[in-house]
Scaffold this active site. Structure first.
Site, mmCIF file in Angstrom:
data_model
loop_
_atom_site.group_PDB
_atom_site.id
_atom_site.type_symbol
_atom_site.label_atom_id
_atom_site.label_comp_id
_atom_site.label_asym_id
_atom_site.label_seq_id
_atom_site.Cartn_x
_atom_site.Cartn_y
_atom_site.Cartn_z
ATOM 1 C CG ASP A 28 -2.111 -1.059 1.412
ATOM 2 O OD1 ASP A 28 -2.404 -1.444 0.768
ATOM 3 O OD2 ASP A 28 -1.699 -0.974 2.913
ATOM 4 C CD GLU A 43 -8.981 -3.440 -0.950
ATOM 5 O OE1 GLU A 43 -9.757 -3.141 0.528
ATOM 6 O OE2 GLU A 43 -8.275 -3.999 -1.027
HETATM 7 O O1 FUB Z 1 -2.548 -3.764 3.783
HETATM 8 C C1 FUB Z 1 -4.878 -3.845 3.818
HETATM 9 C C2 FUB Z 1 -5.107 -3.705 2.841
HETATM 10 O O2 FUB Z 1 -5.415 -4.320 1.090
HETATM 11 C C3 FUB Z 1 -5.227 -2.405 2.243
HETATM 12 O O3 FUB Z 1 -6.259 -1.289 3.529
HETATM 13 C C4 FUB Z 1 -6.096 -2.188 0.887
HETATM 14 O O4 FUB Z 1 -6.224 -1.600 0.331
HETATM 15 C C5 FUB Z 1 -5.666 -4.176 0.450
HETATM 16 O O5 FUB Z 1 -3.767 -3.339 0.487
#
Ligand code: FUB
Length: 320
Positions: A16, A223
């Site tokens: 991320d 997301e």
């Molecule tokens: O790293 C945890 C979660 O996985 C992140 O918040 C999402 O975007 C995904 O990458």
């Protein structure tokens, strides 16, 4: 150094990556993945992170300096677990770290911590940002000085539980031809620590001006929101989650509506895909992650970089 498809950081698992240029250098604010015995599930319980490291680079392809722990879970009074994807911002001489985590009731909230240095250490505010929920904050300070926080993520990120504006534990992702769940945005106050206005939905429209449909899993928001601006165009990019694409949409306004514009990245090794886009020394780059360093273990990821090219209409292409 030449850009290659190799992990930028190999002594830790990182994911991320939010990239920013501060003090003339590239800084990376990633999640710090760690080993766990938690089985993979659709809520992402296996992403059980407990601290953030900040990294910097002079050259986009490395080497990378690890500045150590910038913030630990135990130093955030309201948070109980799961330090997920963070972001950072700079304003009026201070650096801000936005962090999503579950509160003591297991509900994802977004907090803020600040420092006088880009690498931290950061001091967390005692409470999450009032009115915040879900995950994956992306801060954006526009040329006019206005600052915004984009956020949200469905499934494990709980955005489906907030469709009425209040937390509903029974909330589900809609199916069929109805509009998909929208990511969220709020203007930030001048001290960058609270929302200056009520949270709004970020509309993402298709080529006919209709909201992307809930059953359009190749394009609907899942997301990993990111905002950048180039030549007066605002680019909202994100992950489609269960179809594993990074895609983007464009608008003349930071608040949208955004029109879907295309795919940035095909699925990578590992379930999640996540990114940031930044200009550095006259070129544009996509920082992202995959799970290649761990041999494909979903929760043990590594940060990589690729160059981006724009065509005359402002459409983006990630270079191989
Ligand atoms: O790293 C945890 C979660 O996985 C992140 O918040 C999402 O975007 C995904 O990458």
């Amino acid at each position: 150094m030449k850009i290659t498809d190799t992990p930028l950081v190999t002594h830790l698992y990182t994911a991320d990556p939010s990239a920013h240029v501060f003090e003339g250098k590239l800084f990376l604010y990633p999640s710090h993945d760690r080993e766990t015995t938690i089985q993979d599930n659709d809520l992402g319980d296996q992403y059980d992170m407990v601290d953030y490291h900040v990294f910097s680079l002079e050259d986009v392809a490395g080497p990378v300096t690890d500045h150590g722990i910038a913030l630990a879970l135990g130093d955030v009074p309201w948070a109980s677990k799961q330090f997920w994807a963070p972001d950072a911002a700079f304003r009026d001489g201070r650096y801000f770290l936005y962090l999503p985590a579950r509160d003591k009731d297991g509900i994802f909230r977004i907090g803020v911590a600040s420092s006088d240095r880009p690498e931290g250490p950061f001091k967390a505010e005692p409470e999450p940002i009032k009115g915040s929920y879900s995950i994956d904050p992306c801060s954006f300070v526009d040329d006019d000085g206005r600052a915004y926080l984009y956020f949200g993520g469905i499934w494990g990120g709980q955005l489906q539980n907030w469709q009425t504006g209040r937390y509903n534990p029974e909330g589900k992702e809609p199916t069929g031809a109805v509009p998909a769940i929208s990511p969220r945005v709020a203007k930030l106050s001048t001290d960058m620590k609270s929302f200056a206005e009520p949270v709004r939905e970020v509309q993402i429209l298709d080529e006919h001006g209709a909201p992307l449909r809930a059953d359009d899993h190749d394009r609907r928001f899942f997301e990993a929101a990111w905002m950048h601006k180039r030549n007066g165009i605002y680019y909202f990019s994100y992950s489609t989650g269960d179809t594993h694409f990074l895609v983007y949409a464009k608008s003349p306004s930071p608040l949208g509506p955004f029109t879907y514009a295309g795919r940035l990245l095909e699925p990578v090794i590992g379930w999640t895909t996540h990114h940031s886009i930044v200009e550095y020394r006259g070129k544009w780059y996509l920082f992202h992650h995959d799970a290649s360093l761990s041999g494909g273990r979903n929760h043990l990821r590594c940060v990589k970089v690729k160059e981006i090219a724009y065509d005359d209409d402002g459409n983006m292409r990630v270079l191989p």
